[in-house]
Every structure is written in C-alpha cells, then in structure tokens.
Design a protein around this motif. Sequence first.
Motif, PDB file in Angstrom:
ATOM      1  N   GLN A  25      38.098  44.210  43.732  1.00  0.00           N
ATOM      2  CA  GLN A  25      37.062  43.382  43.056  1.00  0.00           C
ATOM      3  C   GLN A  25      37.997  42.395  41.952  1.00  0.00           C
ATOM      4  O   GLN A  25      38.602  42.855  41.103  1.00  0.00           O
ATOM      5  N   PRO A  26      37.739  40.986  42.166  1.00  0.00           N
ATOM      6  CA  PRO A  26      38.550  40.343  41.118  1.00  0.00           C
ATOM      7  C   PRO A  26      38.179  40.416  39.694  1.00  0.00           C
ATOM      8  O   PRO A  26      37.155  40.862  39.464  1.00  0.00           O
ATOM      9  N   LYS A  27      39.312  40.632  38.799  1.00  0.00           N
ATOM     10  CA  LYS A  27      38.839  40.940  37.358  1.00  0.00           C
ATOM     11  C   LYS A  27      39.495  39.840  36.567  1.00  0.00           C
ATOM     12  O   LYS A  27      39.189  39.932  35.552  1.00  0.00           O
ATOM     13  N   ILE A  28      40.030  38.892  37.298  1.00  0.00           N
ATOM     14  CA  ILE A  28      40.462  37.752  36.268  1.00  0.00           C
ATOM     15  C   ILE A  28      39.945  36.240  36.755  1.00  0.00           C
ATOM     16  O   ILE A  28      39.685  36.228  38.103  1.00  0.00           O
TER      17      ILE A  28
ATOM     18  N   TRP B  71      39.914  34.508  31.622  1.00  0.00           N
ATOM     19  CA  TRP B  71      39.064  35.454  31.256  1.00  0.00           C
ATOM     20  C   TRP B  71      39.510  36.771  32.126  1.00  0.00           C
ATOM     21  O   TRP B  71      39.516  36.650  33.236  1.00  0.00           O
ATOM     22  N   ILE B  72      39.213  37.831  31.431  1.00  0.00           N
ATOM     23  CA  ILE B  72      39.659  39.127  32.394  1.00  0.00           C
ATOM     24  C   ILE B  72      38.418  40.317  31.664  1.00  0.00           C
ATOM     25  O   ILE B  72      38.044  40.247  30.527  1.00  0.00           O
ATOM     26  N   ILE B  73      37.937  40.769  32.942  1.00  0.00           N
ATOM     27  CA  ILE B  73      36.795  41.661  32.564  1.00  0.00           C
ATOM     28  C   ILE B  73      37.292  43.074  32.886  1.00  0.00           C
ATOM     29  O   ILE B  73      38.289  43.426  33.861  1.00  0.00           O
TER      30      ILE B  73
ATOM     31  N   GLU C 295      32.944  45.697  38.160  1.00  0.00           N
ATOM     32  CA  GLU C 295      32.476  44.656  37.584  1.00  0.00           C
ATOM     33  C   GLU C 295      33.615  43.681  37.732  1.00  0.00           C
ATOM     34  O   GLU C 295      34.581  43.829  38.341  1.00  0.00           O
ATOM     35  N   THR C 296      33.023  42.271  38.092  1.00  0.00           N
ATOM     36  CA  THR C 296      33.994  41.185  38.375  1.00  0.00           C
ATOM     37  C   THR C 296      33.333  40.023  37.685  1.00  0.00           C
ATOM     38  O   THR C 296      32.462  39.793  36.933  1.00  0.00           O
ATOM     39  N   ILE C 297      34.040  38.647  37.792  1.00  0.00           N
ATOM     40  CA  ILE C 297      34.042  37.605  36.770  1.00  0.00           C
ATOM     41  C   ILE C 297      34.127  36.556  37.650  1.00  0.00           C
ATOM     42  O   ILE C 297      35.135  36.323  38.450  1.00  0.00           O
ATOM     43  N   ALA C 298      33.493  35.286  37.091  1.00  0.00           N
ATOM     44  CA  ALA C 298      33.977  34.014  37.673  1.00  0.00           C
ATOM     45  C   ALA C 298      33.670  33.057  36.679  1.00  0.00           C
ATOM     46  O   ALA C 298      32.926  33.060  35.598  1.00  0.00           O
ATOM     47  N   ALA C 299      34.318  31.761  36.365  1.00  0.00           N
ATOM     48  CA  ALA C 299      34.275  30.955  35.403  1.00  0.00           C
ATOM     49  C   ALA C 299      34.651  29.252  35.968  1.00  0.00           C
ATOM     50  O   ALA C 299      35.299  29.086  36.786  1.00  0.00           O
TER      51      ALA C 299
END
Length: 402
Positions: A170-173, A181-183, A225-229
């Motif tokens: 899962q991408p964290k950055i 951003w880092i989750i 958990e993962t993130i996109a921005a």
Amino acid sequence: KRMEVSGNYVHLIVNRPQELWYYRSSNGGMNFEPVKVLFKATVGYIYNLQIQAVGDQVYISFSNYCWYCSDKNLLYLLRSTDNGGSFDNELLVTDKNDVVLNFTSLHTERENVFLLYQEIVGPSTNYDYALHVLHSNDGGLNFQDDVISFPAMSGLHHSLQLQDFSGGFQPKIASDGNRVWIIYGAWDENNTQGIYVSRSFNGGQDFQEAVKVSGPITNFRVGLETIAAKGDRVFAVFSTLDDKVYLSYSSDGGVSFDSLAEFTSSTAKHLDGGADPRVAIDPMDGRAWIATTGTIIGKVNSNGAMSGSSLQGTLTSNTRRPRIELTADGILHLVSEAGGEWLQSGSFSETDIWYRRVDPNFLGISSGDQSLRMDFIANAGDGSGVHQHDNMIIGPQLGERF
C-alpha cells in the motif's frame, strides 16, 4: 512493488534470494532483454525489494540482512539515469544492532526520492518503533534521515506496522512537486491508536506536526491505510476490521481534514462493505478514485463528498488486492484477485486475476427509457452456496468501454 512502467520501458525485479535479478523491456513488454544480476549478497539474503521509475530515471531499493554478521542490515539504493541501462549502487543505512526494519514505500518525483523505515527504540516485546523518512532532493545522490513519528505515553515512539503484507503493498507517500505527505498508524500520548498524516512543503526538509485523520475510529486494519494528493487536495483512505472504508479529505494541503466520510455507506448489497482500499488521482480533473474489494469503485467530488459507488468486479465472496491505475486520458484500469474458495468437494476453486477497463466519460451519460440498462442474472445452483458456479453472474457482453 516489483514492476514499473515508464514510457515504452518495462522494469521488473526479482530476488533469488541472494541475487537481485533485473529484467527490462524497451518496447512495452513485447520482448525482454536477458536478465541482469544487479547485486549478489555474499552473506545473508535480500528482501524488501522496491522499484520506481520516472522518465529515464529508475530507482531500486532493497536490504541485505544477515543475523550473524557485524552489519546486520544494509539498505541499498540502485540508481539509473539511462532507463536501466546501467546502475549506481549506494549504501544508505548500516545497522549493526539489528534495530532497523520494514523498509518500504520507495517514492520518487522529479529529483525528490523518499523511503520509509522503522527503528526499534524500546524493548522488543513492546514494539516501540520510531518512524524514519530518508529523503533526497538531488535524485538520490545525497540523503537526509529524519524521524517523523511522535512519543506515546511511555515517551517512546510507537508507530504501527507499515504494511499488511497479506494484503499486498500500500503506498504510504504522496507528493506533488516539493509537497509530500506520509500516512501511517501510531499510538498517541494516551496509547490510543490512530492514523496520521505528516506533511512537508519543501521536499522533506521539514515536516510539520502530524495530523490525525482517523477521527474516533481505532479498529482500523493496520498497514492498509493509503494516501493520494494533488495541489491542496489530500485524500487519506483506510479500512476497518468490520469491513468499512473511510475517506478523510483535506482542501488545504493537509493542514486540516474534514470529518470522516464512509465510502461503504451504501445500503445496496455488494456495496456496503470492503477492505484493502486504493486511491488514485484522476489526471483530467485532480479528483480521486477509490477502489476496494468487490471490486467497488467510486469518485470523490471536489468538495470531498462521495459521488456514489458502483460494482465493477466479480461477486465472488473473497476478492482481494484491488489495484487501480489511471492513464493521461482519464481511463481507469482495474485489477483484482478473486477465487480460491473452498468447495464442498473438498478442494479450492482456482484463483483468478480480474481486469476491467473503465471509461469514466461513459458513466451516467443519460437516463430514462433510452439509457443502457444492465441486468444481472444470478445462477442459484442448488442453493447451498458452496459450489463453484453458485451465484455466478450471467450478463451481457458490453464491449471494451466496460
């Protein structure tokens, strides 16, 4: 992550386990060049392989672990500036005390390179881990190492497991230019676990105080958990142990986040639960697509609200590891694993990989009697639900736009 595509180049890495093998195609995967051995460990074994490619730059990170050696854990970065034609080898971390672990989330954008790892900071039985970010602003030539986690009640950092390895990577950055951003999950000063986002607006030179994005929820699936921005829009997504998927949205670059929105809030059958979420930015409008098991997809509106979800996969009960990618024209490519169910005959059904190509412009274009309607017909089988073809969906062949 073991495969990357950049232009017509396809890059694959494999560990053997003491050798790092590299395969390259320069014609979109039609043919691959003979394998190259990029690294050979003289002791121990190789693990934590990751690869990223941006333009003609290719980055590969991995660790060489040897429990009986004076240098227990060595983290390496291989860097190529000619599409994988040649690589430079750089040693980033040397661990003599066997206290570093979980190297993950190699992430690159332009000249910025990021990589996460954890350091044991207390008794091994307490699982007290400080979360480090290695970051470079010159394409991987020089790195800075910073701790971005924070103390729990004991005064020691207690970041949680970075990946759920049964669920896949899962991408964290996430990054956009020099914004990053880092989750991650961690315990707070009351030893209550939550999900947090740390942000930097100068390429990782400074990280601001972490912001909690999980609200009152504590029963989340750790590591998923993962993130996109993109720009000021930040989309943090996670799932819970009772198969709910939530979005925490920010419109100010991660300084603050709105109240949680449940992606799986639908009361419709097959849309009311999911796990292993993924999130990706639509290059056409900067909004985000979310995918979860089912396989279910949905889009986030510009104000952070859900625009509705739809079932795009198979109704088999154990879909796993959904993956989404969006091309420059906004076409969504969806892949998931399904099958492997226990049958009454005493064996497992085959595991399948499902793929669907979705043109978002084709969704919701009309309504009324002239709009396309798709009806599903379920094969009830003998009603037991345990046979391979029970509940198999029979539907029309709708062409490549579905």
